[in-house]
Design an enzyme around this catalytic site. Structure first.
Site, short mmCIF file in Angstrom:
data_model
loop_
_atom_site.label_atom_id
_atom_site.label_comp_id
_atom_site.label_asym_id
_atom_site.label_seq_id
_atom_site.Cartn_x
_atom_site.Cartn_y
_atom_site.Cartn_z
N GLY A 9 0.82 -1.22 0.00
CA GLY A 9 0.00 0.00 0.00
C GLY A 9 0.85 1.26 0.00
O GLY A 9 2.02 1.26 0.35
N ARG A 13 -1.86 9.04 3.33
CA ARG A 13 -2.00 10.04 4.38
C ARG A 13 -0.68 10.46 5.04
O ARG A 13 -0.63 11.45 5.77
CB ARG A 13 -2.99 9.55 5.45
CG ARG A 13 -4.44 9.80 5.06
CD ARG A 13 -5.38 9.29 6.10
NE ARG A 13 -5.52 7.83 6.01
CZ ARG A 13 -6.09 7.10 6.95
NH1 ARG A 13 -6.54 7.65 8.05
NH2 ARG A 13 -6.20 5.79 6.79
N LYS A 20 5.20 3.81 3.05
CA LYS A 20 4.79 3.87 4.46
C LYS A 20 5.55 2.89 5.35
O LYS A 20 5.96 3.23 6.45
CB LYS A 20 3.28 3.63 4.57
CG LYS A 20 2.80 3.70 6.01
CD LYS A 20 1.31 3.81 6.12
CE LYS A 20 0.61 2.55 5.74
NZ LYS A 20 -0.83 2.63 6.01
N ASN A 399 45.67 16.63 12.90
CA ASN A 399 45.84 15.27 12.36
C ASN A 399 45.72 15.21 10.84
O ASN A 399 46.04 14.21 10.23
CB ASN A 399 44.83 14.32 13.01
CG ASN A 399 43.40 14.77 12.78
OD1 ASN A 399 43.12 15.95 12.61
ND2 ASN A 399 42.48 13.82 12.77
N SER A 418 48.19 25.20 27.58
CA SER A 418 47.01 25.63 26.81
C SER A 418 47.38 26.11 25.42
O SER A 418 48.50 26.56 25.18
CB SER A 418 46.33 26.78 27.55
OG SER A 418 45.96 26.36 28.83
C1 UD1 Z 1 -7.94 -3.65 6.31
C2 UD1 Z 1 -9.04 -4.71 6.46
C3 UD1 Z 1 -9.97 -4.28 7.60
C4 UD1 Z 1 -9.20 -4.10 8.87
C5 UD1 Z 1 -8.05 -3.13 8.67
C6 UD1 Z 1 -7.16 -3.15 9.88
C7 UD1 Z 1 -9.48 -5.63 4.26
C8 UD1 Z 1 -10.36 -5.59 3.07
N1 UD1 Z 1 -9.77 -4.77 5.23
O1 UD1 Z 1 -8.54 -2.47 5.89
O2 UD1 Z 1 -10.97 -5.27 7.78
O3 UD1 Z 1 -10.04 -3.64 9.90
O4 UD1 Z 1 -7.24 -3.51 7.56
O5 UD1 Z 1 -6.19 -2.15 9.79
O6 UD1 Z 1 -8.57 -6.44 4.33
N2 UD1 Z 1 -2.16 -3.74 1.05
C9 UD1 Z 1 -1.46 -4.30 0.01
N3 UD1 Z 1 -2.03 -4.27 -1.25
C10 UD1 Z 1 -3.24 -3.75 -1.49
C11 UD1 Z 1 -3.94 -3.19 -0.39
C12 UD1 Z 1 -3.38 -3.21 0.85
O7 UD1 Z 1 -0.35 -4.78 0.18
O8 UD1 Z 1 -3.66 -3.79 -2.64
C13 UD1 Z 1 -1.56 -3.76 2.40
C14 UD1 Z 1 -1.28 -2.38 2.93
O9 UD1 Z 1 0.05 -1.97 2.61
C15 UD1 Z 1 -1.45 -2.58 4.43
C16 UD1 Z 1 -2.49 -3.67 4.53
O10 UD1 Z 1 -2.48 -4.34 3.30
O11 UD1 Z 1 -0.27 -3.02 5.03
C17 UD1 Z 1 -3.87 -3.15 4.84
O12 UD1 Z 1 -4.31 -2.32 3.80
P1 UD1 Z 1 -5.25 -1.07 4.04
O13 UD1 Z 1 -5.51 -0.44 2.74
O14 UD1 Z 1 -4.70 -0.23 5.13
O15 UD1 Z 1 -6.57 -1.80 4.53
P2 UD1 Z 1 -7.74 -1.16 5.34
O16 UD1 Z 1 -8.66 -0.49 4.41
O17 UD1 Z 1 -7.24 -0.40 6.48
#
Ligand code: UD1
Ligand code: MG
Length: 488
Positions: A9, A13, A20, A399, A418
């Site tokens: 991801g 933000r 991240k 040095n 000194s």
């Molecule tokens: C996800 C969960 C949600 C949970 C929350 C907890 C799903 C659909 N939802 O939501 O139920 O409450 O986490 O924090 O799983 N990532 C990838 N590839 C992608 C999308 C995400 O690697 O295509 C990784 C992100 O880098 C991150 C993690 O997955 O480390 C979670 O992704 P994020 O987009 O934050 O999910 P949430 O919408 O927060």
């Protein structure tokens, strides 16, 4: 156990050029925290080590993994798979599918949830353990939150068994009032997971392939779903913004402070210490406010650290006092020494016992034997200093000739007056005295006074007297008008 860490991801933000998962908590990238726990957990060797799904900033993440594995060989086991387009958590896990050992359960972690403990994850893995000969169950790490906004909610049947996970954006208002959330961390039976992931559809509010949709599939397939929670909420907190990162940093630092105090260390204020690495302390160590410890630092028993010191990769001996605002990096300080205030010890500073390094003294790549002192405003670089040496205020070891570094040797019992410059390479013999203001360009013989200084003379002399400049008419006129105006 297979371990997959989702880390593709963007982290919009954070508003950062850095992916991240490479933002730092306690001086280490978030992903490094997660991987360290994953590596400590992965008892039985699987075909691959932990698998990291990379996507956004993949090149940076891979580079971080390579450089970390050079320092910590355990990281060599880490594999990466690319998720070229971020189409959701289910899609991310799908990219790792071919690497998974179907005979082992799969633990899913998030690269941006850094503080889950080994204890919690072991508990979760155990919960998923299948009865002999059977596939494992599905174990979810959930959390009760007073404010569950933004998270997927755990939807349960009337009998309390988990039915599905609904994402916030797809939830009904009744579902939104559920306080039990999905942390995202789960253990799944791998062969079933393969089937479920392939069946995922992106027909939801975000148009993504949700990993959470496999829960309802597991229910349909009769796979038991079990849940547990972490001992502390911070274990499951993810980092989405800089504000969340800063809050988690404070929680983490407070935990470290508590561990130090439990081990017998006195902290002037447990809210004002930062440990970015490993700090080992003996008994009766006192640390004043605002200190930062980086890398591996050892403080032996009875050490006292004054306020606002920065200590990195150093070993501090018994009963040492380090006074306020000192910077110590890659140094060894012998017992009962006194350092600072405002001292700087740079890499290779190796001080024996009872050495005094005072204010605005910099020591680099130098060995200083016991009972020697440099108490004020000095630079000691690339030197070997004997015992009972006194280095006067303003002394500089020259040095560097602009191209190469050279060594200064100061033997035992030397007294350096000194404001002396020692132009290296040079040697000051045992028991020698250097007169104040000396620029030493040849070795000084032992037990003699060596001084290089223009001979002092006194001359009858009259100080010049200041000549008053005549004042111009316009200046006088302006001054008069100004005074007149002021009177009005
Ligand atoms: C996800 C969960 C949600 C949970 C929350 C907890 C799903 C659909 N939802 O939501 O139920 O409450 O986490 O924090 O799983 N990532 C990838 N590839 C992608 C999308 C995400 O690697 O295509 C990784 C992100 O880098 C991150 C993690 O997955 O480390 C979670 O992704 P994020 O987009 O934050 O999910 P949430 O919408 O927060
Ligand atoms: Mg998230």
């Amino acid at each position: 156990m297979n371990i997959v860490i989702l880390a593709a991801g963007q982290g919009k933000r954070m508003k950062s050029a850095l992916p991240k998962v490479l933002q730092t908590l306690a001086g280490k990238p978030l992903l490094q925290h997660v991987l360290a726990t994953a590596l400590s957990l992965q008892g039985k060797q699987t075909k691959t080590g932990p698998i990291v799904v990379v996507g956004h900033g993949a090149a940076d993440v891979k580079e971080f993994l390579i450089s970390t594995s050079q320092i910590d060989p355990a990281f060599c086991k880490v594999t990466t798979v690319l998720q070229a387009e971020q189409k959701g958590t289910g899609h991310a896990l799908l990219q790792a599918l071919s690497k998974l050992d179907v005979d082992e359960p799969t633990l899913v972690l998030y690269g941006d949830v850094p503080l889950t403990t080994k204890k919690t994850l072991s508990k979760l893995a155990k919960l998923a353990d299948g009865v002999r000969g059977q596939d494992c169950a599905l174990a979810l790490l959930t959390q009760d939150l007073s404010n569950p906004t933004g998270y997927g909610r755990i939807v349960r049947d009337a009998d309390g068994s988990v039915k599905e996970i609904v994402e916030e954006k797809d939830a009904t208002s009744a579902q939104k009032s559920i306080l039990e959330i999905n942390t995202g961390i789960m253990v799944l039976p791998t062969s079933a997971l393969k089937k479920w992931l392939k069946a995922l559809r992106a027909s939801n509010a975000q148009g993504e392939y949700y990993l959470t949709d496999v829960i309802a599939m597991a229910v349909k397939d009769g796979v038991p779903i079990r849940t547990t929670q972490a001992d502390a909420e911070y274990e499951t907190v993810g980092v989405n913004s800089r504000d969340q990162l800063a809050s988690l940093e404070r929680v983490h630092q407070r935990n470290i402070a508590n561990q130090l105090m439990d081990a017998g260390v006195s902290l002037a204020d447990p809210a004002r210490i930062d440990v970015r690495g490993v700090l080992e302390c003996g008994t009766d160590v006192f640390i004043d406010i605002g200190c930062v410890f980086e890398g591996c630092v050892t403080l032996a028993s009875g050490t006292k650290i004054g306020p606002y010191c920065i200590i990195r990769n150093s070993v501090i001996g018994k009963g040492v006092t380090i006074q306020a605002f000192s910077h110590i990096d890659g140094a060894k300080v012998g017992s009962s020494s006194i350092i600072g205030p405002y001292a700087r010890l740079r890499p290779g500073a190796d001080l024996a016992n009872d050495v005094h390094i005072g204010n605005f003294v910099e020591v680099k790549n130098s060995k200083i034997a016991s009972n020697s002192k440099a108490n004020h405003l000095a630079y000691v670089g690339d030197s070997i200093v004997g015992s009972r040496v006194n280095i006067g205020a303003g002394t500089i070891t020259c040095n560097y000739d602009g191209v190469n570094k050279h060594q200064t040797i100061i033997e035992d019992d030397v007294f350096i007056g000194s404001d002396t410059q020692l132009v290296a390479p040079i040697r000051v013999g045992r028991g020698a005295t250097l007169g104040a203001g000396t620029t030493l360009t040849k070795d000084a013989p032992p037990n003699q006074l060596t001084v290089s200084r223009a001979r002092q003379i006194s001359i009858q002399w009259q100080r010049p007297v200041k000549v008053e400049k005549p004042v111009s008419k316009t200046v006088v006129k302006k001054a008069v008008t100004k005074t007149a105006k002021a009177k009005k």
